[in-house]
Design a protein around this motif. Structure first.
Motif, PDB file in Angstrom:
ATOM      1  N   HIS A   1      44.777  38.187  46.034  1.00 41.06           N
ATOM      2  CA  HIS A   1      43.906  38.484  47.162  1.00 41.06           C
ATOM      3  C   HIS A   1      42.859  39.553  46.835  1.00 41.06           C
ATOM      4  N   ALA A   2      42.946  40.185  45.676  1.00 47.14           N
ATOM      5  CA  ALA A   2      42.017  41.272  45.329  1.00 47.14           C
ATOM      6  C   ALA A   2      40.545  40.860  45.306  1.00 47.14           C
ATOM      7  N   PRO A   3      40.186  39.593  45.013  1.00 50.73           N
ATOM      8  CA  PRO A   3      38.764  39.244  45.087  1.00 50.73           C
ATOM      9  C   PRO A   3      38.125  39.459  46.469  1.00 50.73           C
ATOM     10  N   TRP A   4      38.927  39.664  47.519  1.00 50.28           N
ATOM     11  CA  TRP A   4      38.361  40.050  48.811  1.00 50.28           C
ATOM     12  C   TRP A   4      37.492  41.296  48.652  1.00 50.28           C
ATOM     13  N   THR A   5      37.925  42.210  47.796  1.00 52.51           N
ATOM     14  CA  THR A   5      37.133  43.433  47.598  1.00 52.51           C
ATOM     15  C   THR A   5      35.823  43.123  46.888  1.00 52.51           C
ATOM     16  N   LEU A   6      35.821  42.109  46.028  1.00 46.68           N
ATOM     17  CA  LEU A   6      34.586  41.685  45.357  1.00 46.68           C
ATOM     18  C   LEU A   6      33.640  41.021  46.355  1.00 46.68           C
ATOM     19  N   VAL A   7      34.200  40.284  47.316  1.00 48.69           N
ATOM     20  CA  VAL A   7      33.401  39.703  48.389  1.00 48.69           C
ATOM     21  C   VAL A   7      32.726  40.832  49.165  1.00 48.69           C
ATOM     22  N   GLU A   8      33.512  41.818  49.560  1.00 46.63           N
ATOM     23  CA  GLU A   8      32.992  42.929  50.355  1.00 46.63           C
ATOM     24  C   GLU A   8      31.955  43.733  49.585  1.00 46.63           C
ATOM     25  N   ALA A   9      32.138  43.860  48.277  1.00 48.79           N
ATOM     26  CA  ALA A   9      31.186  44.607  47.443  1.00 48.79           C
ATOM     27  C   ALA A   9      29.909  43.806  47.184  1.00 48.79           C
ATOM     28  N   ASP A  10      29.883  42.551  47.615  1.00 47.23           N
ATOM     29  CA  ASP A  10      28.716  41.679  47.479  1.00 47.23           C
ATOM     30  C   ASP A  10      28.290  41.512  46.020  1.00 47.23           C
ATOM     31  N   VAL A  11      29.265  41.186  45.167  1.00 46.01           N
ATOM     32  CA  VAL A  11      28.994  41.054  43.729  1.00 46.01           C
ATOM     33  C   VAL A  11      29.307  39.644  43.201  1.00 46.01           C
ATOM     34  N   LEU A  12      29.479  38.677  44.086  1.00 50.05           N
ATOM     35  CA  LEU A  12      29.914  37.355  43.637  1.00 50.05           C
ATOM     36  C   LEU A  12      28.822  36.293  43.601  1.00 50.05           C
ATOM     37  N   LYS A  13      27.605  36.626  44.004  1.00 52.45           N
ATOM     38  CA  LYS A  13      26.528  35.619  43.989  1.00 52.45           C
ATOM     39  C   LYS A  13      26.362  35.054  42.582  1.00 52.45           C
ATOM     40  N   GLY A  14      26.518  33.717  42.475  1.00 50.86           N
ATOM     41  CA  GLY A  14      26.338  33.050  41.196  1.00 50.86           C
ATOM     42  C   GLY A  14      27.470  33.254  40.206  1.00 50.86           C
ATOM     43  N   ARG A  15      28.568  33.858  40.643  1.00 52.49           N
ATOM     44  CA  ARG A  15      29.696  34.118  39.746  1.00 52.49           C
ATOM     45  C   ARG A  15      30.787  33.089  39.978  1.00 52.49           C
ATOM     46  N   ARG A  16      31.499  32.735  38.913  1.00 53.29           N
ATOM     47  CA  ARG A  16      32.613  31.788  38.943  1.00 53.29           C
ATOM     48  C   ARG A  16      33.901  32.598  38.931  1.00 53.29           C
ATOM     49  N   VAL A  17      34.743  32.426  39.951  1.00 58.15           N
ATOM     50  CA  VAL A  17      35.979  33.209  40.073  1.00 58.15           C
ATOM     51  C   VAL A  17      37.103  32.341  40.625  1.00 58.15           C
ATOM     52  N   THR A  18      38.314  32.878  40.519  1.00 58.64           N
ATOM     53  CA  THR A  18      39.467  32.271  41.164  1.00 58.64           C
ATOM     54  C   THR A  18      40.175  33.341  41.977  1.00 58.64           C
ATOM     55  N   SER A  19      41.161  32.915  42.755  1.00 58.24           N
ATOM     56  CA  SER A  19      41.898  33.829  43.635  1.00 58.24           C
ATOM     57  C   SER A  19      43.046  33.055  44.262  1.00 58.24           C
ATOM     58  N   TRP A  20      43.745  33.727  45.159  1.00 53.84           N
ATOM     59  CA  TRP A  20      44.690  33.036  46.027  1.00 53.84           C
ATOM     60  C   TRP A  20      43.874  32.002  46.805  1.00 53.84           C
ATOM     61  N   PRO A  21      44.365  30.766  46.985  1.00 56.46           N
ATOM     62  CA  PRO A  21      43.549  29.703  47.577  1.00 56.46           C
ATOM     63  C   PRO A  21      42.925  30.025  48.934  1.00 56.46           C
ATOM     64  N   SER A  22      43.558  30.855  49.745  1.00 53.66           N
ATOM     65  CA  SER A  22      43.015  31.120  51.082  1.00 53.66           C
ATOM     66  C   SER A  22      41.705  31.902  51.058  1.00 53.66           C
ATOM     67  N   LEU A  23      41.316  32.440  49.906  1.00 58.49           N
ATOM     68  CA  LEU A  23      40.068  33.197  49.806  1.00 58.49           C
ATOM     69  C   LEU A  23      38.875  32.333  49.419  1.00 58.49           C
ATOM     70  N   GLN A  24      39.105  31.055  49.115  1.00 60.12           N
ATOM     71  CA  GLN A  24      38.016  30.250  48.565  1.00 60.12           C
ATOM     72  C   GLN A  24      36.808  30.146  49.487  1.00 60.12           C
ATOM     73  N   THR A  25      36.994  30.041  50.786  1.00 60.18           N
ATOM     74  CA  THR A  25      35.855  29.967  51.702  1.00 60.18           C
ATOM     75  C   THR A  25      35.096  31.290  51.714  1.00 60.18           C
ATOM     76  N   ASP A  26      35.813  32.411  51.728  1.00 60.84           N
ATOM     77  CA  ASP A  26      35.163  33.728  51.685  1.00 60.84           C
ATOM     78  C   ASP A  26      34.328  33.878  50.412  1.00 60.84           C
ATOM     79  N   ILE A  27      34.885  33.439  49.294  1.00 61.46           N
ATOM     80  CA  ILE A  27      34.179  33.537  48.007  1.00 61.46           C
ATOM     81  C   ILE A  27      32.931  32.663  48.021  1.00 61.46           C
ATOM     82  N   ARG A  28      33.069  31.456  48.508  1.00 65.69           N
ATOM     83  CA  ARG A  28      31.900  30.556  48.588  1.00 65.69           C
ATOM     84  C   ARG A  28      30.835  31.126  49.524  1.00 65.69           C
ATOM     85  N   ASN A  29      31.269  31.662  50.664  1.00 66.30           N
ATOM     86  CA  ASN A  29      30.317  32.253  51.608  1.00 66.30           C
ATOM     87  C   ASN A  29      29.619  33.480  51.024  1.00 66.30           C
ATOM     88  N   ALA A  30      30.245  34.121  50.058  1.00 63.16           N
ATOM     89  CA  ALA A  30      29.649  35.279  49.381  1.00 63.16           C
ATOM     90  C   ALA A  30      28.771  34.854  48.208  1.00 63.16           C
TER      91      ALA A  30
END
Length: 182
Positions: free
Chosen positions: A109-138
């Motif tokens: 679940h730690a990539p939630w902090t990367l979402v909040e830090a706004d550092v995921l644009k154009g980045r390829r990442v993985t996480s616990w599956p429930s974060l995938q929408t948050d990551i895509r939205n970021a």
């Protein structure tokens, strides 16, 4: 040459194995691990929903600087990153760390902090599956793989991926984050 690794956590809710296993890998490889938190004292780890061990905080995130560390590890647990992403100082530290180009490793679940830090644009990442929408939205690309390295970001899905995650963290200390996926 010994490197210094910050492990950033909230006061409680840390998935124990996601802190202790990378910590052990880092220290076994001859590097220094430092527990950074939003508060002084001790932090409470959990084994899923059951209380686990406690660990003493070495430094607060408010007194830490990116330049003090060679890498950042963000353990999971649901409550840990959820608390960190509401702490402006912690989010700024993470954002600055990613911008520095130094390795940043986040599991579960730690990539939630990367979402909040706004550092995921154009980045390829993985996480616990429930974060995938948050990551895509970021602006990130979420994939279901045990280990994903994109530039200086190292991510894994869950505790089952710890062998790959720990190996990538140690490899990044030796050769940089990009080498962790090679």
């Amino acid at each position: 040459m010994s490197k210094k690794v910050a492990f950033l956590v909230a006061p409680e809710g840390i998935e124990q194995v996601e802190l202790t296993e990378p910590w052990k890998a880092v220290t076994d490889a001859g590097h220094d691990a430092v527990l950074v938190s939003t508060e002084t004292g001790t932090v409470q780890m959990f084994n899923h929903l059951d209380k686990g061990d406690t660990k003493d905080v070495d430094v607060t995130v408010g007194s830490a600087t990116v330049e003090d560390y060679d890498a950042l590890v963000l353990p999971g647990g649901v409550a840990n990153p959820d608390a960190l992403r509401t702490d402006d100082v912690a989010v700024s530290f993470i954002r600055d760390f990613v911008a520095s180009g130094r390795p940043v490793a986040a599991i579960c679940h730690a990539p939630w902090t990367l979402v909040e830090a706004d550092v995921l644009k154009g980045r390829r990442v993985t996480s616990w599956p429930s974060l995938q929408t948050d990551i895509r939205n970021a602006g990130g690309e979420w994939v279901d793989e045990a280990l994903v390295t994109d530039g200086n970001l190292i991510t894994s899905r869950n505790p089952d991926d710890l062998p790959q995650f720990c190996g990538a963290v140690v490899e990044s200390l030796e050769h940089g984050a990009a080498a962790a996926s090679a």
